[in-house]
Design an enzyme around this catalytic site. Sequence first.
Site, mmCIF file in Angstrom:
data_model
loop_
_atom_site.group_PDB
_atom_site.id
_atom_site.type_symbol
_atom_site.label_atom_id
_atom_site.label_comp_id
_atom_site.label_asym_id
_atom_site.label_seq_id
_atom_site.Cartn_x
_atom_site.Cartn_y
_atom_site.Cartn_z
ATOM 1 N N ASN A 158 22.595 62.465 26.821
ATOM 2 C CA ASN A 158 22.761 63.732 26.597
ATOM 3 C C ASN A 158 23.458 64.313 27.967
ATOM 4 O OD1 ASN A 158 19.263 64.052 25.160
ATOM 5 N ND2 ASN A 158 21.477 63.874 24.138
ATOM 6 N N HIS A 163 15.554 63.579 16.267
ATOM 7 C CA HIS A 163 16.539 63.916 16.858
ATOM 8 C C HIS A 163 17.372 65.023 16.332
ATOM 9 C CE1 HIS A 163 16.108 59.623 18.437
ATOM 10 N NE2 HIS A 163 15.669 59.503 17.169
ATOM 11 N N ARG A 178 12.409 67.865 18.468
ATOM 12 C CA ARG A 178 13.619 67.084 18.996
ATOM 13 C C ARG A 178 13.041 66.402 20.490
ATOM 14 N NH1 ARG A 178 19.457 68.406 21.849
ATOM 15 N NH2 ARG A 178 20.201 66.241 21.750
ATOM 16 N N HIS A 179 13.712 65.306 20.664
ATOM 17 C CA HIS A 179 13.356 64.442 21.870
ATOM 18 C C HIS A 179 13.719 65.191 22.887
ATOM 19 C CE1 HIS A 179 17.301 63.110 22.423
ATOM 20 N NE2 HIS A 179 17.550 62.893 21.215
ATOM 21 N N GLY A 180 13.258 64.737 24.156
ATOM 22 C CA GLY A 180 13.776 65.177 25.559
ATOM 23 C C GLY A 180 14.966 64.743 25.992
ATOM 24 N N ASN A 181 15.536 65.231 27.089
ATOM 25 C CA ASN A 181 16.770 64.769 27.609
ATOM 26 C C ASN A 181 16.711 63.426 28.033
ATOM 27 O OD1 ASN A 181 18.832 65.152 29.868
ATOM 28 N ND2 ASN A 181 19.314 66.566 28.683
ATOM 29 N N THR A 182 18.237 63.013 27.796
ATOM 30 C CA THR A 182 18.286 61.332 28.321
ATOM 31 C C THR A 182 19.705 61.671 29.240
ATOM 32 O OG1 THR A 182 19.949 61.086 26.622
ATOM 33 C CG2 THR A 182 17.564 60.694 26.050
ATOM 34 N N ASP A 183 20.059 60.585 29.789
ATOM 35 C CA ASP A 183 21.189 60.477 30.825
ATOM 36 C C ASP A 183 22.487 60.548 29.796
ATOM 37 O OD1 ASP A 183 19.688 60.473 33.175
ATOM 38 O OD2 ASP A 183 20.029 58.097 33.230
ATOM 39 N N ARG A 192 13.722 57.355 22.740
ATOM 40 C CA ARG A 192 13.464 58.604 23.203
ATOM 41 C C ARG A 192 12.517 59.605 22.499
ATOM 42 N NH1 ARG A 192 18.543 57.240 21.038
ATOM 43 N NH2 ARG A 192 19.390 58.831 19.609
ATOM 44 N N GLU A 205 18.174 59.075 14.440
ATOM 45 C CA GLU A 205 19.211 59.909 14.690
ATOM 46 C C GLU A 205 20.525 59.481 13.482
ATOM 47 O OE1 GLU A 205 20.836 62.487 14.616
ATOM 48 O OE2 GLU A 205 20.883 63.228 16.686
#
Length: 209
Positions: A15, A149, A8-13, A58, A82
């Site tokens: 998220n 995702h 899974r991708h890293g954190n986003t705003d 992402r 996703e």
Amino acid sequence: MTRLIVWRHGNTDWNAGSRVQGQTDVPLNDLGRQQAVDAAELLIKFKPDAIVASDLQRASDTAAALAALSGLSITFDKRLRERYFGAWQSLTMTEVAERFPAQYAAWKAGQEVGGEVETLEALGARVADALREAAASVPANGTVVVATHGAAARQGVARVLGWSMEQVRTLRALQNCHWIELTHDDDRGWQLATYNVGPFTERPSPPPV
């Protein structure tokens, strides 16, 4: 034995703000970029033979952290995107619950949502096809890392394993920059080796949307 790592991708705003991303192309934030670097330092130990990623940034930027360490190029596959959430996209989960209460209740119960939201069946089928194709792209004893995702990873892996929707519901949400490890051989087929493994995360990730 073929090893398939579904990452899974890293954190986003979005998220961090519990905002529905779906197929909206949201970039990693500073935390997400650091998570990708930290995870890549662990994943490189698997000596990957190939890296495949969703084309949403992402996921592609998460994969880029591993590509930088391995020297491998990234193959992009739109099937790894996703789940499409239709009118939910860009809304917070609180707003979704207020505007679409029946759909939200169905989502919470793990049921099909209806409306514009992509079905779990369709999501699982397209992601599973991409995962199988990625696994077939490496030698029989090779390793492929697939950056995707949260919901896509869970439904795609479940489809590859032949699990029912009831079994999928027993899995906790995949955290940002964590992964699932599957193995395959001719005698045993696909098997789940590990789930929700990754670098230390300072704050918990919201559900994958």
